[in-house]
Motif scaffolding. Sequence first.
Motif: not given
Length: 458
Positions: A28-29, A150-151, A33, A24
């Motif tokens: 997110q990248t 999350l980032p 990101t 996950r």
Amino acid sequence: MPTWVIIVTLLVLAAAAHQLGRTRAVGQTAGGTRLHSLPSYYGAYVALWCLLPALAVLCLWGIAQGPLLERSVIGEMPAQYQALEGGERTLLLNNLHNTANGLTPAQADPAIVSAAEHLNALRQTASWAMAVIVLAVAVIGLVWARGRVLPEFRARPSVERLVKAMLIIASAVAILTTVGIVLSLLFESIRFFGKVSIFEFLFGLNWSPQTALRADQVGSSGAFGAVPLFAGTLLITVIAILVAGPIGLMSAIYLSEYADSRVRSVLKPVLEILAGIPTVVFGFFAALTVAPAIRGFGESIGLSVASESALAAGVVMGIMIIPFISSLSDDVMTAVPRAMRDGSLAMGATRSETIRRVIMPAALPGIVGAFLLAISRAIGETMIVVMAAGMGANLTANPLDAVTTVTVQIKALLVGDQEFDSAKTLSAFALGLVLFLITLSLNVIALRIVRKFREQYE
């Protein structure tokens, strides 16, 4: 469901949680990101929250399940069983568990058999309930932690805090265990000294702890003078150190300063094999080989030697603790900087002078620690003394006589069914407390020696 199956399932689930969290985080990248932490930290965060709460629930369940099931089963038994207290209640629980585990006596009480069947049914139900709840907690922790990936989430500090908390808990468990041992010894010793004078215990010369368990029994009132036990422990320990000290230290000097690498690679592992031999094997060796040899030699020169003697136990115990001195001293002397050796040799000192005046002083703290460890090991040994020195509490300084030690008497006092309200059983805790204080004093003395030496040479 067996507990080991639950633990294996949790480990597999934690591995899957780590992969899910990492996947996950990598996802997110997309679009450039940037993550706050490496993807592995996100995976570790999810795995820890999946594993740790479930293990905590498993431990708490394991602690609480036994008493709760026992209370529930006894609560449904006839009134005469519910009214039992103290030792009678403990005996009932023992019979109940033995019957539940299949050890049903020939003349079993029908009420106990019925309660044992009920206990087994409750155990099975509780086992499956525990499995469902623990796995549910693990899945909830996985889902919740994965949702936080999350980032911008600071995974690395969170994982480090969790690991730090685990280390603190582990340290607290170790400390509390030590405190619990000391307090248990202290409280039981206070109960013993309420029955027997502390002056009699510490300075009495006669040890015979047999007492009558009931008022209507005919038996000894007991004699609890522990001086013969302390003397026997000291005598055997001194003999052991006289054997192990010179041999171990000279072996360490040879291995670290004289032996080449090929000889050292062979001799050191062979010497350390002694540390892996079970003490009961040393006991057999002492009883069947060393003790008869000492007795035969003594009789050949006109000495009276007991079949079980302090000398036999001390010699074999000394052989047993040689690796503790040789291996640790060798490691310490090997760690002395090479520049100190070269400087001494450059000043014209011989190799033996360098060892005596440079290497040994520099390695003294480690050597003191090695001797202290060996002494503590000798003081706490039981099997060799039981098999080679006997169990007779004789106050003597003659190494050819049979003696006993504190640890042997603790073993003898606590073997079998005992009543923990009698002075005989409580005396084992008093002996343990004195033994603890002796070893603590040895540690304090060694630390002072090391501190004084370091101030001089560092």
